[in-house]
Design a protein around this motif. Structure first.
Motif, PDB file in Angstrom:
ATOM      1  N   GLU A 125       0.843  -1.197   0.000  1.00  0.00           N
ATOM      2  CA  GLU A 125       0.000   0.000   0.000  1.00  0.00           C
ATOM      3  C   GLU A 125       0.878   1.248   0.000  1.00  0.00           C
ATOM      4  N   LEU A 126       0.666   2.123  -0.963  1.00  0.00           N
ATOM      5  CA  LEU A 126       1.350   3.423  -0.982  1.00  0.00           C
ATOM      6  C   LEU A 126       0.447   4.412  -0.255  1.00  0.00           C
ATOM      7  N   LYS A 127       0.858   4.809   0.962  1.00  0.00           N
ATOM      8  CA  LYS A 127       0.015   5.690   1.774  1.00  0.00           C
ATOM      9  C   LYS A 127       0.314   7.141   1.411  1.00  0.00           C
ATOM     10  N   VAL A 128      -0.707   7.897   1.054  1.00  0.00           N
ATOM     11  CA  VAL A 128      -0.506   9.278   0.631  1.00  0.00           C
ATOM     12  C   VAL A 128      -1.582  10.205   1.178  1.00  0.00           C
ATOM     13  N   ASP A 129      -1.289  11.505   1.087  1.00  0.00           N
ATOM     14  CA  ASP A 129      -2.201  12.533   1.557  1.00  0.00           C
ATOM     15  C   ASP A 129      -3.035  13.014   0.354  1.00  0.00           C
ATOM     16  N   ASP A 130      -4.358  12.897   0.481  1.00  0.00           N
ATOM     17  CA  ASP A 130      -5.258  13.237  -0.631  1.00  0.00           C
ATOM     18  C   ASP A 130      -5.005  14.608  -1.249  1.00  0.00           C
ATOM     19  N   LYS A 131      -4.751  15.614  -0.369  1.00  0.00           N
ATOM     20  CA  LYS A 131      -4.649  16.992  -0.880  1.00  0.00           C
ATOM     21  C   LYS A 131      -3.490  17.108  -1.863  1.00  0.00           C
ATOM     22  N   GLN A 132      -2.388  16.421  -1.534  1.00  0.00           N
ATOM     23  CA  GLN A 132      -1.216  16.541  -2.408  1.00  0.00           C
ATOM     24  C   GLN A 132      -1.361  15.739  -3.695  1.00  0.00           C
ATOM     25  N   LEU A 133      -2.335  14.835  -3.698  1.00  0.00           N
ATOM     26  CA  LEU A 133      -2.483  13.996  -4.892  1.00  0.00           C
ATOM     27  C   LEU A 133      -2.902  14.810  -6.112  1.00  0.00           C
ATOM     28  N   VAL A 134      -3.754  15.812  -5.870  1.00  0.00           N
ATOM     29  CA  VAL A 134      -4.263  16.572  -7.011  1.00  0.00           C
ATOM     30  C   VAL A 134      -3.091  17.281  -7.700  1.00  0.00           C
ATOM     31  N   GLU A 135      -2.164  17.848  -6.904  1.00  0.00           N
ATOM     32  CA  GLU A 135      -0.986  18.517  -7.485  1.00  0.00           C
ATOM     33  C   GLU A 135      -0.140  17.501  -8.260  1.00  0.00           C
ATOM     34  N   ARG A 136       0.030  16.334  -7.660  1.00  0.00           N
ATOM     35  CA  ARG A 136       0.836  15.302  -8.318  1.00  0.00           C
ATOM     36  C   ARG A 136       0.236  14.890  -9.648  1.00  0.00           C
ATOM     37  N   ILE A 137      -1.075  14.679  -9.632  1.00  0.00           N
ATOM     38  CA  ILE A 137      -1.723  14.173 -10.841  1.00  0.00           C
ATOM     39  C   ILE A 137      -1.718  15.238 -11.938  1.00  0.00           C
ATOM     40  N   ALA A 138      -1.970  16.502 -11.526  1.00  0.00           N
ATOM     41  CA  ALA A 138      -2.045  17.573 -12.527  1.00  0.00           C
ATOM     42  C   ALA A 138      -0.720  17.722 -13.280  1.00  0.00           C
ATOM     43  N   GLY A 139       0.410  17.383 -12.626  1.00  0.00           N
ATOM     44  CA  GLY A 139       1.711  17.615 -13.267  1.00  0.00           C
ATOM     45  C   GLY A 139       2.257  16.429 -14.035  1.00  0.00           C
ATOM     46  N   ARG A 140       1.521  15.356 -14.115  1.00  0.00           N
ATOM     47  CA  ARG A 140       2.184  14.183 -14.697  1.00  0.00           C
ATOM     48  C   ARG A 140       1.987  14.037 -16.207  1.00  0.00           C
ATOM     49  N   PHE A 141       2.982  13.437 -16.841  1.00  0.00           N
ATOM     50  CA  PHE A 141       2.915  13.169 -18.276  1.00  0.00           C
ATOM     51  C   PHE A 141       3.763  11.932 -18.557  1.00  0.00           C
ATOM     52  N   SER A 142       3.609  11.390 -19.754  1.00  0.00           N
ATOM     53  CA  SER A 142       4.388  10.181 -20.039  1.00  0.00           C
ATOM     54  C   SER A 142       4.858  10.161 -21.481  1.00  0.00           C
ATOM     55  N   CYS A 143       5.864   9.329 -21.719  1.00  0.00           N
ATOM     56  CA  CYS A 143       6.412   9.179 -23.064  1.00  0.00           C
ATOM     57  C   CYS A 143       5.324   8.560 -23.955  1.00  0.00           C
ATOM     58  N   ALA A 144       5.085   9.177 -25.100  1.00  0.00           N
ATOM     59  CA  ALA A 144       4.030   8.667 -25.986  1.00  0.00           C
ATOM     60  C   ALA A 144       4.433   7.341 -26.617  1.00  0.00           C
ATOM     61  N   LYS A 145       5.758   7.024 -26.608  1.00  0.00           N
ATOM     62  CA  LYS A 145       6.186   5.798 -27.274  1.00  0.00           C
ATOM     63  C   LYS A 145       6.257   4.620 -26.286  1.00  0.00           C
ATOM     64  N   CYS A 146       6.992   4.788 -25.149  1.00  0.00           N
ATOM     65  CA  CYS A 146       7.191   3.628 -24.261  1.00  0.00           C
ATOM     66  C   CYS A 146       6.374   3.721 -22.982  1.00  0.00           C
TER      67      CYS A 146
END
Ligand code: AMP
Length: 220
Positions: free
Chosen positions: A117-138
């Motif tokens: 289980e990765l235990k995290v704080d809900d409030k910080q999750l929104v910031e984390r999710i808003a900033g994420r991106f990934s390689c379109a190829k791999c």
């Protein structure tokens, strides 16, 4: 636990870092990383019958039916790259899926060794999710604030220069997905606790610290 042959589940809300840690564990242990979200996104991108069936459900942040998910996974774990073990990221998401997974795995003569289980704080999750991106190829995962590619605009893993952001990482969909986690997925914690396979790590720590905590659990 033999770290070379291990079947793991990573559990935590969206944005907890499951994909990042699964990517690390995949290369460290030589096991397959099975992200049900990635599998479904690939189906949508390919325009397959399955993709058409799940496209609207995913865009709304709702859950795809258990039958579809279990069958998708059963086919996947029969493949050669899963014979050394696998890491589930994004599955199971409900107690009903966990029960269906147990049945399916016993039919396949397999079992889950450990649930992290990765235990995290809900409030910080929104910031984390808003900033994420990934390689379109791999598909390698990155973040505007926490994990930029080493060379700007170039994927560390495969050298590609195209990146993408997830359709369902928009703020209103994220809050729906978080809500779904608390209502439907959090009850899995006592389910796995009772089976004696649940281990927790502090998912708010740096990526490397979380990795070290996981290494401590799986004997790396
Ligand atoms: P994820 O990348 O794990 O956040 O998944 C993205 C979307 O795919 C979810 O919001 C669901 O619509 C769908 N999905 C992924 N895994 C599952 C699952 N285990 N059960 C039902 N739907 C899922």
């Amino acid at each position: 636990m033999n770290p070379r042959k291990v079947n793991l589940i990573l559990l935590g809300p969206p944005g907890a870092g499951k994909g990042t840690q699964a990517q690390y564990l995949q290369s460290k242990l030589g096991v397959a990383k099975l992200s049900t979200g990635d599998m479904l996104r690939a189906a949508v991108a390919s325009g397959s019958a399955l993709g058409k069936q799940v496209q609207d459900i995913m865009a709304k942040g709702q859950l795809v039916s258990d039958d579809i998910m279990v069958n998708l996974l059963r086919e996947r774990i029969r493949q050669a790259d899963c014979q050394n073990g696998f890491i589930l990221d994004g599955f199971p998401r409900t107690v009903a899926q966990a029960e269906a997974l147990d049945v399916m795995l016993s039919e396949e003569k397999k079992h889950i060794d450990c649930v992290i289980e990765l235990k995290v704080d809900d409030k910080q999750l929104v910031e984390r999710i808003a900033g994420r991106f990934s390689c379109a190829k791999c598909g390698a995962g990155y973040h505007d604030n926490f994990k930029q590619p080493k060379k700007s605009g170039v994927c560390d893993e495969c050298g590609a220069t195209e990146f993408s952001r997830r359709e369902d990482d928009k703020a209103e969909t994220v809050s729906k997905r978080l809500d779904a986690y608390h209502r439907q997925t959090a009850p899995l914690l006592p389910y796995y606790q009772k089976k004696g396979v649940l281990k927790g790590v502090d998912g708010m720590a740096d990526i490397g610290d979380v990795t070290r905590q996981i290494d401590g659990i799986i004997g790396g």
